[in-house]
Scaffold this active site. Structure first.
Site, short mmCIF file in Angstrom:
data_model
loop_
_atom_site.label_atom_id
_atom_site.label_comp_id
_atom_site.label_asym_id
_atom_site.label_seq_id
_atom_site.Cartn_x
_atom_site.Cartn_y
_atom_site.Cartn_z
N LYS A 112 17.21 48.37 37.55
CA LYS A 112 16.58 49.12 38.65
C LYS A 112 16.05 48.17 39.72
CE LYS A 112 15.08 53.25 36.14
NZ LYS A 112 13.89 53.94 35.64
N LYS A 193 26.79 54.42 31.42
CA LYS A 193 26.25 55.67 30.84
C LYS A 193 26.13 56.75 31.92
CE LYS A 193 21.43 55.21 31.71
NZ LYS A 193 20.08 55.47 31.54
N LYS A 196 21.48 60.34 35.85
CA LYS A 196 21.02 61.35 36.80
C LYS A 196 21.11 60.85 38.23
CE LYS A 196 17.20 62.13 34.34
NZ LYS A 196 15.77 62.21 34.24
P1 TYM Z 1 15.30 60.05 31.36
O1 TYM Z 1 14.64 61.06 32.23
O2 TYM Z 1 16.17 59.02 32.02
O3 TYM Z 1 16.22 60.76 30.29
C1 TYM Z 1 15.74 61.81 29.48
C2 TYM Z 1 16.34 61.71 28.09
O4 TYM Z 1 17.77 61.79 28.16
C3 TYM Z 1 18.34 60.68 27.46
N1 TYM Z 1 19.58 60.29 28.15
C4 TYM Z 1 20.79 60.22 27.58
N2 TYM Z 1 21.20 60.49 26.32
C5 TYM Z 1 22.53 60.34 26.06
N3 TYM Z 1 23.42 59.94 26.99
C6 TYM Z 1 23.06 59.66 28.26
N4 TYM Z 1 23.95 59.28 29.17
C7 TYM Z 1 21.67 59.80 28.60
N5 TYM Z 1 20.96 59.62 29.74
C8 TYM Z 1 19.69 59.91 29.44
C9 TYM Z 1 17.29 59.59 27.52
O5 TYM Z 1 17.46 58.64 26.50
C10 TYM Z 1 16.01 60.40 27.38
O6 TYM Z 1 15.73 60.65 26.02
N6 TYM Z 1 11.73 56.77 30.32
C11 TYM Z 1 12.27 58.05 29.95
C12 TYM Z 1 11.25 59.17 30.02
C13 TYM Z 1 9.99 58.95 29.25
C14 TYM Z 1 9.84 59.07 27.83
C15 TYM Z 1 8.44 58.83 27.58
C16 TYM Z 1 10.71 59.36 26.79
C17 TYM Z 1 8.77 58.64 29.76
N7 TYM Z 1 7.84 58.59 28.76
C18 TYM Z 1 7.96 58.86 26.29
C19 TYM Z 1 10.21 59.38 25.51
C20 TYM Z 1 8.84 59.14 25.26
C21 TYM Z 1 13.41 58.38 30.88
O7 TYM Z 1 13.48 57.88 31.97
O8 TYM Z 1 14.23 59.34 30.42
#
Ligand code: TYM
Length: 339
Positions: A112, A193, A196
């Site tokens: 990032k 991967k 979003k």
């Molecule tokens: P975020 O918003 O990017 O993604 C949300 C969840 O989706 C999963 N994910 C995926 N799983 C499989 N294949 C993919 N291509 C894929 N892209 C995303 C992510 O692993 C996630 O579980 N930092 C985190 C949010 C967060 C969080 C937390 C998560 C903040 N605090 C505490 C767990 C516990 C994030 O940006 O997720």
């Protein structure tokens, strides 16, 4: 008492089938075996500029998507991170026990930061805030996709470091990955991967995409130069399509092999598209129903924050008094032995 589960999603970009298969779907399956908290992490989203009006709308959209996926708000708490100030407060205290080298090693930070002209400090602190989210509720299990595994390892390191400096205070959480679908790849480029924030029409299937668009995206997915499915040499594009099918269908590896061996790629794609649509159509219908009552989602979020705030506040009280800081309830009195 049931063990606690915590997980979160950033309210930025459009939620896609990777988010569902890697995280949300697992939450729905797990929620009745645990006490669950599912969070919309808006303080994480603003580590990169978000237009305020869009952010407000996105938070409500994500909450409605959690509900449409089947999170039961009577049983699980759905909440917005910024509604509970203790997230930011604990993050500061954890920052003070986290070596900056640990943060600079994070692969998501490196990626990032490379994409920004000016790197905000929030981007570096991002995983500390994530550790605070989890540790604030003493969560034992964190169901996420594979891309968050490194942040979870860091969370464990921070919890252990705090415990060794100030005495046993935090639960050290476990990561829970789904067996299939932990890393869904981009349909246009199966070496990155599904994300979003990635631009381009052919990259992701968003959870709110209409069926025609889903069909188009999957039919155009990048495969390889083989004509048909050969399990002895699956290219990354075909493997990704298989993963999507298997995760949605719940089929075993054996069923997949029997059904798809020798199938031409065009037919494979048609079947994947129809499998995804058969799940997303009823999902989108529930989403429309949920959002037809404008006050409902806001009420769920208010109730979620009210339910979790006392847990968060009591952790902050404990942490502050362990560290020798001033707390509202105790002033400067030290914690008792039993705590
Ligand atoms: P975020 O918003 O990017 O993604 C949300 C969840 O989706 C999963 N994910 C995926 N799983 C499989 N294949 C993919 N291509 C894929 N892209 C995303 C992510 O692993 C996630 O579980 N930092 C985190 C949010 C967060 C969080 C937390 C998560 C903040 N605090 C505490 C767990 C516990 C994030 O940006 O997720």
């Amino acid at each position: 008492m049931k063990a606690r589960v915590f997980s979160g999603v950033q309210p930025s970009g459009n939620l896609h089938i990777g988010n569902y298969l890697g995280a949300l779907g697992n939450w729905v399956r797990m929620q009745h075996d645990y006490e669950s908290i599912f969070c919309i992490v808006d303080l994480h989203a603003v580590t990169v500029f978000q237009p305020p009006e869009e952010l407000r709308a996105k938070i409500l959209e994500i909450a409605a998507l959690f509900l449409a996926a089947g999170i039961d708000p009577k049983h699980s708490s759905i909440m917005v991170q910024s509604a509970v100030p203790a997230h930011a407060e604990l993050a500061w205290m954890l920052t003070c026990v986290t070596p900056v080298g640990w943060l600079e090693r994070m692969t998501q930070y490196k990626a990032k930061a490379a994409a920004q002209q000016t790197v905000g400090d929030g981007l570096l602190q991002y995983p500390v805030l994530m550790a605070a989210d989890i540790m604030l509720y003493q969560a034992a299990i964190v169901p996420v996709g594979e891309d968050q595994a490194q942040h979870l390892e860091l969370t464990r390191d921070i919890a252990q470091r705090f415990n060794s400096l100030y005495g046993e205070t935090f639960v050290v959480p476990q990561t829970s990955l789904p067996t299939v679908g932990a890393r869904i790849m981009g349909l246009d480029d199966p070496t990155t991967k599904m994300s979003k924030s990635a631009a381009g029409a052919g990259h992701a299937v968003a959870l709110l995409d209409p069926p025609d668009r889903i069909r188009k995206t999957i039919m155009r997915a990048t495969t390889d130069s083989n004509p048909a499915v050969d399990f002895a040499s699956l290219g990354p594009g075909v493997e990704n399509l298989m993963n999507i099918f298997q995760a949605y269908s719940g089929w075993t590896a054996e069923q997949m092999r029997t059904h798809f061996t020798g199938m031409r790629y065009g037919d494979l794609k048609k079947q994947v598209a129809e499998m995804v649509i058969s799940h997303l159509e009823p999902f989108q219908q529930r989403y429309r129903q949920i959002t037809s009552d404008p006050g409902y989602v806001a009420g769920v979020l208010r109730q979620g924050a009210e339910r979790v705030a006392p847990i968060a506040n009591s952790t902050v009280e404990l942490v502050k008094s362990r560290m020798g800081l001033y707390t509202e309830k105790r002033g400067l009195a030290p914690p008792s032995q039993a705590e």
